[in-house]
Design an enzyme around this catalytic site. Structure first.
Site, PDB file in Angstrom:
ATOM      1  N   HIS A 178       1.016  -1.294   0.029  1.00 52.36           N
ATOM      2  CA  HIS A 178       0.065   0.082   0.024  1.00 52.36           C
ATOM      3  C   HIS A 178       0.997   1.264  -0.045  1.00 52.36           C
ATOM      4  O   HIS A 178       1.952   1.257   0.600  1.00 52.36           O
ATOM      5  CB  HIS A 178      -0.782  -0.003   1.235  1.00 52.36           C
ATOM      6  CG  HIS A 178      -1.879  -0.919   1.379  1.00 52.36           C
ATOM      7  ND1 HIS A 178      -1.647  -2.338   2.204  1.00 52.36           N
ATOM      8  CD2 HIS A 178      -3.265  -1.304   1.030  1.00 52.36           C
ATOM      9  CE1 HIS A 178      -2.667  -3.007   2.033  1.00 52.36           C
ATOM     10  NE2 HIS A 178      -3.626  -2.378   1.545  1.00 52.36           N
ATOM     11  N   ASP A 230       2.223   2.030   3.233  1.00 53.21           N
ATOM     12  CA  ASP A 230       3.183   1.123   3.851  1.00 53.21           C
ATOM     13  C   ASP A 230       4.600   1.411   3.723  1.00 53.21           C
ATOM     14  O   ASP A 230       5.584   1.206   4.410  1.00 53.21           O
ATOM     15  CB  ASP A 230       3.047  -0.294   3.174  1.00 53.21           C
ATOM     16  CG  ASP A 230       1.825  -0.939   3.511  1.00 53.21           C
ATOM     17  OD1 ASP A 230       1.072  -0.807   4.310  1.00 53.21           O
ATOM     18  OD2 ASP A 230       1.353  -1.608   2.695  1.00 53.21           O
TER      19      ASP A 230
END
Length: 438
Positions: free
Chosen positions: A104, A107
């Site tokens: 993501h 992340d």
């Protein structure tokens, strides 16, 4: 920003040592260059490591504080800490010996407080990821944007009643899609973690579904505008964190895609634990995706039958994976997709080596499942019994039924004095056959 990784320094690269190996940090079945049904095992399975559970989760749950001592997670996730996390992540994946990773946006980047910072910090991360990919040869299976963690998304992203939240989500997805394209990603995933509702009392279903349909159309339009050649994927899930999510299961997603004219543009990323939460088996969801022509990729994990929530444990059932691999083979294998480990070690598994144990065991289970499924296909009895069950449709009566009108079929029954007799489904025999190969 270049950082020297040290966290996994005591772990040697994981090697294939064969079925008789007693080394618990070695592969017994995953021999990436072994040819199975005409293709290398690595190319069949296309393993990926996820950044969120593996490197971003700190062990926090709703009943307890963080338990993992990942040093890059101590303090604020600034640019330095994010670079450290990326470096350690690529070191782990390289030692594990798998070809792909997934992320993501949030992340892999420093924590942002506004749109300008989000844009700046994601750009920093993408520059670094591009460098790390070049140095290691590790590739991106798919990227995505997190439209569920930040409080702004508490009522959804694309389905949010506030157009400003919709707009912020569009910014994140545009930037994540462009980052995925730049990094050579094979797919782009949309998981609607908050695209659902908690109570129907404050929910306009028609409006929210239309917003979600428009949002996905905008994503597809932008994919073509920027020349992204990968596949757009939706990841079905029935509930949690919302009471009801709009992407309940594969069949629901297909109906949604048909309704908004997207069935030729979007496929599904199927997660095993999401399948079981929807009341299905993993293999059912794979077979359904193949039947509907939208099979794309897989998030490999499992749930716990005694828990009613998404536990994201590493797969450990050879039988379950054998059945799943049969459906992957029947779908023609992966085109752009692969097996991403959307799995996390337990909160009590606090040593660096535990991340390796989780992944190594899961990789071997899937490799063994691949070998079992290939052996079943080569044996031929399973497919022959299924073909025999439907053989009547190839005969004279079956062809007449397939082509006739309702009246034609009814007249055929009278003319031929058709009086069908029950035929065995042979379930126990088929289950025994599976067990012979597991």
């Amino acid at each position: 920003m270049s950082v020297q990784p040290t966290y996994f320094a005591d772990i040697a690269p994981i090697a294939f040592k064969g079925a008789d190996s007693t080394d618990e940090l070695s592969y017994r079945f995953y021999d990436k260059d072994r040819v199975v049904l005409g293709k290398r095992m690595e190319d069949h399975l296309r393993f990926a490591v996820c950044f969120w559970h593996t490197f971003s989760w700190n062990g926090l749950d709703i009943f307890g504080a963080p338990t993992f001592g990942r040093p890059w997670l101590a303090g604020a996730m600034d640019s330095k800490a994010a670079a450290w996390k990326r470096a350690e992540g690529f070191d782990f994946i390289k030692k594990l010996g798998v070809p792909f990773y997934c992320f993501h946006d949030v992340d892999v980047m420093a924590a942002a407080t506004n749109a300008k910072e989000h844009t700046q910090y994601l750009a920093e991360a993408v520059d670094d990821l591009e460098r790390l990919q070049g140095e290691t040869g590790i590739k991106l299976l798919w990227g995505t944007a997190n439209l569920f963690s930040n409080p702004r998304f508490m009522s959804g992203g694309a389905t949010n009643p506030d157009p400003e939240v919709f707009a912020f989500g569009a910014l994140q997805v545009r930037q994540a899609l462009e980052a995925t394209n730049r990094l050579g990603g094979s797919n782009y995933v949309l998981w609607g973690g908050r695209e659902g509702y908690e109570t129907i009392l404050n929910t306009n279903l028609k409006k929210e579904l239309d917003q979600l349909g428009r949002f996905l159309n905008l994503v597809v339009e932008h994919k073509h505008k920027i020349g992204f050649k990968g596949t757009i994927l939706i990841e079905p899930k029935p509930h949690e964190p919302t009471k009801h999510q709009y992407d309940f299961d594969t069949a629901t997603v297909f109906g949604f895609l048909k309704n908004y004219g997207l069935e030729k543009e979007v496929k599904v990323n199927i997660e095993a634990n999401h399948a079981t939460l929807a009341g299905h088996t993993f293999e059912h969801e794979l077979a359904m995706a193949n039947a509907l022509g939208i099979f794309g990729s897989i998030d490999a994990n499992r749930g716990d039958h005694q828990n009613g929530w998404d536990t994201d444990q590493f797969p450990n059932s050879v039988e379950e994976i054998t059945l799943a691999m049969l459906e992957v083979f029947r779908a023609g294998g992966f085109k752009d997709g692969g097996f991403n480990f959307d799995s996390k070690v337990r909160r009590q598994s606090i040593d660096p080596a535990d991340l390796f144990y989780g992944h190594v065991g899961a990789i071997d289970v899937i490799a063994k499942g691949l070998l079992n499924a290939a052996a079943l296909i080569e044996d031929g009895r399973l497919d022959a019994l299924k073909k025999e069950r439907y053989a009547g449709w190839d005969g004279e009566i079956g062809q007449a039924v397939a082509k006739g009108s309702l009246a034609d079929i009814a007249d055929l029954v009278l003319a031929k004095d058709i009086n069908p007799k029950p035929k065995s489904g042979r379930q126990e025999r088929l289950e025994n056959l599976i067990n012979r190969f597991c």
